[in-house]
Design an enzyme around this catalytic site. Structure first.
Site, short mmCIF file in Angstrom:
data_model
loop_
_atom_site.label_atom_id
_atom_site.label_comp_id
_atom_site.label_asym_id
_atom_site.label_seq_id
_atom_site.Cartn_x
_atom_site.Cartn_y
_atom_site.Cartn_z
CB THR A 1 -0.93 0.00 1.23
OG1 THR A 1 -1.77 -1.14 1.19
CG2 THR A 1 -1.79 1.26 1.25
CG HIS B 1 -0.61 0.52 -4.52
ND1 HIS B 1 -0.74 0.30 -5.87
CD2 HIS B 1 -0.72 -0.69 -3.93
CE1 HIS B 1 -0.93 -0.99 -6.09
NE2 HIS B 1 -0.91 -1.62 -4.92
CB CYS C 1 -18.63 -2.80 14.95
SG CYS C 1 -17.31 -2.19 13.88
N GLY D 1 -5.62 -11.09 -2.96
CA GLY D 1 -5.09 -10.25 -4.03
C GLY D 1 -6.18 -9.40 -4.65
#
Length: 340
Positions: free
Chosen positions: A40, A43, A99, A263
């Site tokens: 990340t 990216h 949650c 992925g």
């Protein structure tokens, strides 16, 4: 404080003097010791389309870390100054249905550390105490710094029973390689991992994969024959985000096989759904880590003898961050650690 931040809407990342984070009533302040560079972060560094649509500028990035608790909010219980911690990078709302049912990894209102709020590539990080995880004394700082991606591997690999099963992993990035190590450790029979990067395939072999297959040079079907596999793989772990790899996985799965997908494809993927239907395949999407079952499993796996040390191939001081990002971007590395 010193930090690594995305300061401009262009390729790159910059060393920056950022303000100290504030500590709320339910937060802890962590003095960062080590961080690791994630896909990340790459990216964001490369400023691709996802980053341009997601990351506000300026933003302190990073979400893989280990550090020491140096300040505690007045409502916090269960933590003490000096505790060594890593932390869950997905900050959840606490009030949505998932949650409240204990399925926080499925929160629809998740905020990401280093993505939507200030991250860990800094001398100090403030997070809700709920998200912190105490590191056992017999687990090193290096390993604790990669608990976030290790958690992705554990969550994916342990989605289905692996004992005595044949496992196919597509994508030999660091997470795929760690998933191979987990599968082998918990009792899978054959663990086969595929990629086209010879450096990382060799790393996968060192981490315990039965076979590491360069699909540009070797047929997966031939490998299955060599291993005496006549019916296909029982479990598939898709770590690459490459459509051709996913299609090949579906082709090689046994009837009744189970596939966990971590992925992320860059676009739409054409799939022969007849194979899914007539083989009776189960496909499960994976995002992040289960809170906090995955975290306890991570610690237990390492304490039980799982050796992840080979996956950490490079370390740099924070002033050498550019070399760290260049190394990670080269594809000729495992995990890259930045020391603060």
């Amino acid at each position: 404080m010193k930090s690594l931040a995305k300061l401009k809407s262009e390729k790159g990342i910059w060393l920056h003097d950022s303000e100290m984070p504030t500590v709320g009533h339910n937060d802890i302040l962590i003095k960062i010791r080590k961080t690791a560079i994630c896909g990340t972060d790459m990216h964001i560094y490369n400023w691709d389309e996802w980053s341009q649509n997601t990351i506000p500028v300026p933003m302190v990035v990073g979400h893989e870390y280990v550090g020491e608790v140096v300040e505690i909010g007045e409502e916090v219980r269960g933590f003490a100054i000096g505790d060594r911690v890593s932390g869950e990078g997905h900050i959840t709302c606490g009030h949505c249905r998932n949650c409240r049912a204990g399925r926080r990894h499925l929160c629809r209102n998740t905020s990401g550390v280093g993505v939507n709020r200030a991250g860990a590539f800094a001398e100090y990080l403030s997070i809700p105490a709920f998200n912190a995880f105490k590191i056992p004394d017999n687990i090193s700082d290096d390993l604790a710094a990669i608990f976030d991606p290790f958690g992705n591997a554990v969550h994916t690999a342990l989605s289905f029973d692996l004992v005595g099963e044949d496992v196919l992993i597509t994508g030999a990035g660091p997470i795929g390689i760690m998933a191979a190590a987990v599968a082998q450790h918990v009792g899978a029979r054959h663990v086969v991992i595929t990629d086209v990067n010879e450096y990382r395939l060799d790393l996968a072999r060192k981490m315990g994969a039965s076979r590491a297959v360069n699909v540009a040079k070797e047929s997966l079907k031939d490998v299955m024959n060599d291993l005496g596999m006549s019916e296909g793989f029982d479990v598939g772990l898709e770590m690459s985000g490459v459509p051709a790899a996913f299609r090949d996985m579906l082709d090689k799965m046994n009837h009744g096989g189970k596939v966990a997908m971590l992925g992320i494809p860059s676009g739409d993927v054409a799939v022969d759904w007849n194979k899914v239907i007539f083989k009776g395949l189960v496909i499960k999407g994976i995002y992040g880590r289960e809170m906090f079952e995955t975290w306890y499993k991570m610690a237990s796996l390492i304490q039980g003898g799982l050796n992840l040390a080979p996956i950490i191939t490079h370390q740099f001081n924070i002033d050498e961050f550019q070399q760290g990002f260049d190394t990670m971007g080269s594809g000729q590395s495992g995990k890259v650690i930045l020391n603060w």
